[in-house]
Design a protein around this motif. Structure first.
Motif, PDB file in Angstrom:
ATOM      1  N   LEU A 151       2.905   1.937  -3.953  1.00 48.74           N
ATOM      2  CA  LEU A 151       2.711   0.835  -3.018  1.00 48.74           C
ATOM      3  C   LEU A 151       4.035   0.400  -2.405  1.00 48.74           C
ATOM      4  CD1 LEU A 151       0.153  -1.350  -5.017  1.00 48.74           C
ATOM      5  CD2 LEU A 151      -0.325   0.004  -2.974  1.00 48.74           C
ATOM      6  N   ILE A 152       5.033   0.260  -3.248  1.00 54.52           N
ATOM      7  CA  ILE A 152       6.354  -0.159  -2.765  1.00 54.52           C
ATOM      8  C   ILE A 152       6.944   0.900  -1.839  1.00 54.52           C
ATOM      9  CG2 ILE A 152       8.725  -0.692  -3.468  1.00 54.52           C
ATOM     10  CD1 ILE A 152       7.522  -1.820  -6.091  1.00 54.52           C
ATOM     11  N   ALA A 153       6.819   2.173  -2.225  1.00 50.39           N
ATOM     12  CA  ALA A 153       7.370   3.257  -1.408  1.00 50.39           C
ATOM     13  C   ALA A 153       6.663   3.336  -0.058  1.00 50.39           C
ATOM     14  CB  ALA A 153       7.236   4.591  -2.144  1.00 50.39           C
ATOM     15  N   ALA A 154       5.331   3.178  -0.050  1.00 53.68           N
ATOM     16  CA  ALA A 154       4.576   3.252   1.205  1.00 53.68           C
ATOM     17  C   ALA A 154       4.957   2.112   2.137  1.00 53.68           C
ATOM     18  CB  ALA A 154       3.073   3.215   0.918  1.00 53.68           C
ATOM     19  N   ASP A 155       5.092   0.912   1.595  1.00 52.31           N
ATOM     20  CA  ASP A 155       5.479  -0.226   2.431  1.00 52.31           C
ATOM     21  C   ASP A 155       6.909  -0.068   2.956  1.00 52.31           C
ATOM     22  OD1 ASP A 155       3.355  -1.913   2.849  1.00 52.31           O
ATOM     23  OD2 ASP A 155       3.643  -3.048   1.007  1.00 52.31           O
ATOM     24  N   THR A 156       7.801   0.419   2.103  1.00 48.83           N
ATOM     25  CA  THR A 156       9.188   0.614   2.532  1.00 48.83           C
ATOM     26  C   THR A 156       9.260   1.660   3.647  1.00 48.83           C
ATOM     27  OG1 THR A 156      10.001   0.068   0.312  1.00 48.83           O
ATOM     28  CG2 THR A 156      11.503   1.255   1.773  1.00 48.83           C
ATOM     29  N   ALA A 157       8.527   2.747   3.476  1.00 48.01           N
ATOM     30  CA  ALA A 157       8.513   3.797   4.502  1.00 48.01           C
ATOM     31  C   ALA A 157       7.968   3.259   5.826  1.00 48.01           C
ATOM     32  CB  ALA A 157       7.680   4.979   4.026  1.00 48.01           C
TER      33      ALA A 157
ATOM     34  N   MET B  32      -2.608   5.207   4.910  1.00 47.31           N
ATOM     35  CA  MET B  32      -3.736   5.712   4.125  1.00 47.31           C
ATOM     36  C   MET B  32      -3.372   5.791   2.645  1.00 47.31           C
ATOM     37  SD  MET B  32      -6.770   6.756   3.631  1.00 47.31           S
ATOM     38  CE  MET B  32      -7.548   7.074   5.226  1.00 47.31           C
ATOM     39  N   LEU B  33      -2.176   6.258   2.342  1.00 49.58           N
ATOM     40  CA  LEU B  33      -1.725   6.326   0.954  1.00 49.58           C
ATOM     41  C   LEU B  33      -1.719   4.936   0.332  1.00 49.58           C
ATOM     42  CD1 LEU B  33      -0.560   7.842  -1.457  1.00 49.58           C
ATOM     43  CD2 LEU B  33       1.711   7.609  -0.428  1.00 49.58           C
ATOM     44  N   PHE B  34      -1.231   3.951   1.084  1.00 47.16           N
ATOM     45  CA  PHE B  34      -1.202   2.583   0.581  1.00 47.16           C
ATOM     46  C   PHE B  34      -2.615   2.067   0.341  1.00 47.16           C
ATOM     47  CE2 PHE B  34      -1.257  -1.970   0.753  1.00 47.16           C
ATOM     48  CZ  PHE B  34      -0.094  -2.371   0.118  1.00 47.16           C
ATOM     49  N   ASN B  35      -3.512   2.278   1.301  1.00 51.19           N
ATOM     50  CA  ASN B  35      -4.858   1.729   1.203  1.00 51.19           C
ATOM     51  C   ASN B  35      -5.641   2.307   0.025  1.00 51.19           C
ATOM     52  OD1 ASN B  35      -4.462   0.108   3.456  1.00 51.19           O
ATOM     53  ND2 ASN B  35      -5.284   1.628   4.874  1.00 51.19           N
ATOM     54  N   VAL B  36      -5.515   3.621  -0.173  1.00 49.35           N
ATOM     55  CA  VAL B  36      -6.200   4.243  -1.311  1.00 49.35           C
ATOM     56  C   VAL B  36      -5.619   3.720  -2.625  1.00 49.35           C
ATOM     57  CG1 VAL B  36      -6.564   6.429  -2.543  1.00 49.35           C
ATOM     58  CG2 VAL B  36      -6.872   6.317  -0.055  1.00 49.35           C
TER      59      VAL B  36
ATOM     60  N   PHE C  24       0.748   9.642  -9.646  1.00 45.04           N
ATOM     61  CA  PHE C  24       2.015   8.917  -9.777  1.00 45.04           C
ATOM     62  C   PHE C  24       1.785   7.435 -10.078  1.00 45.04           C
ATOM     63  CE2 PHE C  24       2.822  12.507  -6.900  1.00 45.04           C
ATOM     64  CZ  PHE C  24       3.847  13.146  -7.586  1.00 45.04           C
ATOM     65  N   ASP C  25       2.844   6.760 -10.463  1.00 39.82           N
ATOM     66  CA  ASP C  25       2.786   5.330 -10.748  1.00 39.82           C
ATOM     67  C   ASP C  25       2.360   4.570  -9.489  1.00 39.82           C
ATOM     68  OD1 ASP C  25       3.816   3.029 -12.712  1.00 39.82           O
ATOM     69  OD2 ASP C  25       4.438   2.551 -10.660  1.00 39.82           O
ATOM     70  N   ARG C  26       1.264   3.844  -9.570  1.00 40.98           N
ATOM     71  CA  ARG C  26       0.688   3.227  -8.373  1.00 40.98           C
ATOM     72  C   ARG C  26       1.533   2.077  -7.843  1.00 40.98           C
ATOM     73  NH1 ARG C  26      -5.471   3.519 -10.800  1.00 40.98           N
ATOM     74  NH2 ARG C  26      -5.766   5.761 -10.430  1.00 40.98           N
ATOM     75  N   ARG C  27       2.152   1.336  -8.697  1.00 43.69           N
ATOM     76  CA  ARG C  27       3.014   0.240  -8.239  1.00 43.69           C
ATOM     77  C   ARG C  27       4.175   0.782  -7.406  1.00 43.69           C
ATOM     78  NH1 ARG C  27       7.308  -2.466 -10.842  1.00 43.69           N
ATOM     79  NH2 ARG C  27       7.552  -4.656 -10.250  1.00 43.69           N
ATOM     80  N   ARG C  28       4.781   1.842  -7.880  1.00 43.81           N
ATOM     81  CA  ARG C  28       5.890   2.448  -7.132  1.00 43.81           C
ATOM     82  C   ARG C  28       5.402   3.059  -5.820  1.00 43.81           C
ATOM     83  NH1 ARG C  28       9.253   5.555 -11.990  1.00 43.81           N
ATOM     84  NH2 ARG C  28       9.877   3.643 -13.121  1.00 43.81           N
TER      85      ARG C  28
ATOM     86  N   VAL D 286       8.553  -7.423   3.501  1.00 46.26           N
ATOM     87  CA  VAL D 286       8.211  -8.535   2.622  1.00 46.26           C
ATOM     88  C   VAL D 286       7.170  -8.105   1.592  1.00 46.26           C
ATOM     89  CG1 VAL D 286       7.122 -10.817   2.527  1.00 46.26           C
ATOM     90  CG2 VAL D 286       8.802 -10.311   4.304  1.00 46.26           C
ATOM     91  N   SER D 287       6.197  -7.302   2.035  1.00 45.51           N
ATOM     92  CA  SER D 287       5.177  -6.810   1.112  1.00 45.51           C
ATOM     93  C   SER D 287       5.798  -5.952   0.018  1.00 45.51           C
ATOM     94  CB  SER D 287       4.135  -6.003   1.890  1.00 45.51           C
ATOM     95  OG  SER D 287       3.169  -5.457   1.016  1.00 45.51           O
TER      96      SER D 287
END
Length: 410
Positions: free
Chosen positions: A77-83, A116-120, A71-75, A179-180
């Motif tokens: 990152l945003i989804a993982a931080d929001t969750a 973990m999803l965010f870090n990878v 999947f799109d990595r930028r999205r 914020v992230s």
């Protein structure tokens, strides 16, 4: 480092929000155990919450790489931080109406999966922010700022928890994730240089789980790096516990002394993070990684002979200077030689294989210290670390510029 950030606005924004988020992580590290302790008074439950989250994190590592490559990595990152922001915020909200400890067992493992999803994904996306010649410098910058956050975060979390309760500290963590997520919305990532290399096969999820491991095994440098680092992690994971045990049990120091010692150790990590790019540029990858790893083994072997807080702290700081320098070199090399489309799966495979012996090593070293004492265990562990690192002298790891001569699997 300042020049790198000044000339790269996207990296500067990404670095800023991730440093803030790392500080927020420290708030949860302090606040969650305090919430459990205040609600139950049970040390066992504190450990159980941590163990459940760690297990979820390890399990997530198996499939996080496939998701990061599909999947799109930028999205992502945003989804993982929001969750994570929503999950963590649910804890202080619930604490307004009681002390539902069960919620921690439900929320923290799920938050660990998104972490973990965010870090990878973060490791996989960093090469899209900087050029290949700047990856080591960028990794060093990130590592240094995370270490600073690791020092400041617990102090601030303790002050807030003491003044307003540990639930208030969880609000801070949730806010940093939010914020992230917003900050990443303003970061522009470059298009991958190799968009067709190793695409994820949508119909074969199980197959894709093994793609990263196969790449590591077929790449002549990464293969040996994985083998040697897996041996090293057996020792490395238990060293901090042994340092704490030595200070508390052997030297009879208070908790405050342990905190000061670990702060000095963090300074060693920061120094290594800020120095690694310069060292690698001057002497090359192989001499940097092997030299630092072997020196770390010697230093680990001598920590137990320290008879004061200062000598133990300085010895451990020097050891972790070397460990941090070698670790950043390793990560940077993987990012440089791995095709972008494979980087998520390779990162997941490496972390899973590399970390497999860590819990076993920590358990074995601490158990042995309880029976034989810290000094002989650290001496044997350090010599074992030195021996494992020495194996690299006989492998392609010794190459000065493996990023140039080992780009393709062989």
């Amino acid at each position: 480092m300042r020049r790198v950030l000044k000339n790269n606005r996207d990296l500067a924004v990404f670095w800023s929000v991730q440093t803030l988020s790392a500080a927020g992580d420290a708030f949860s590290t302090i606040a969650v155990p305090l919430l459990v302790l205040h609600a139950t008074g049970s040390v066992a439950q504190m450990g159980l919450v941590t163990a459940v989250a760690a297990a979820a994190n390890l399990l997530a590592g198996v499939f996080a790489g496939v998701i990061a490559d599909r999947f799109d990595r930028r999205r992502l990152l945003i989804a993982a931080d929001t969750a994570r922001a929503l999950l963590v915020a649910a804890i202080p909200v619930a604490w307004l109406f009681g002390s539902p400890v069960w919620l921690l067992y439900a929320v923290m493992p799920v938050a660990a999966v998104f972490s973990m999803l965010f870090n990878v994904t973060y490791v996989a996306v960093l090469p899209r922010l900087v050029g290949p010649d700047q990856i080591t410098r960028a990794n060093g910058l990130m590592s240094a700022s995370y270490s600073v956050a690791g020092i400041a975060g617990p102090i601030l979390a303790g002050l807030i928890s003491a003044a307003f309760g540990p639930a208030a500290a969880m609000w801070v963590d949730a806010a940093t994730y939010a914020v992230s997520a917003v900050g990443i919305c303003f970061v522009r990532f470059r298009a991958p240089a190799d968009p067709q290399a190793g695409p994820v096969e949508a119909a074969s999820f199980a197959h894709n789980l093994l793609v990263g491991a196969r790449f590591l095994l077929r790449h002549r440098v990464l293969r040996w790096m994985t083998v040697v680092l897996t041996m090293l992690i057996f020792v490395e994971k238990g060293v901090t516990d042994l340092v704490i045990y030595h200070l508390k049990h052997d030297l009879g120091q208070p908790d405050s002394a342990v905190g000061y010692a670990l702060a000095v150790v963090a300074l060693g990590v920061i120094a290594g993070s800020l120095s690694v790019a310069r060292i690698r540029r001057r002497i090359g990858f192989g001499p940097t990684w092997i030299g630092c790893s072997m020196l770390a083994g010697v230093l680990i072997a001598t920590i137990g002979f320290g008879t004061s807080v200062a000598t133990v702290a300085l010895g451990a700081a020097a050891a972790y200077f070397c460990v941090a320098t070698a670790g950043i070199c390793s990560q940077s090399l993987r990012q440089q030689v791995t095709p972008d489309a494979l980087l998520g799966r390779v990162t997941s495979a490496f972390w899973t294989i590399h970390g497999s012996l860590g819990p076993l090593g920590a358990t074995a070293l601490t158990a042995a210290s309880g029976r034989f004492g810290v000094r002989p265990v650290l001496l044997v562990a350090g010599l074992g670390y030195l021996g494992a690192a020495s194996v690299a002298l006989l492998t392609p790891i010794r190459l000065r510029y493996p990023e140039k001569v080992a780009v393709q699997p062989v």
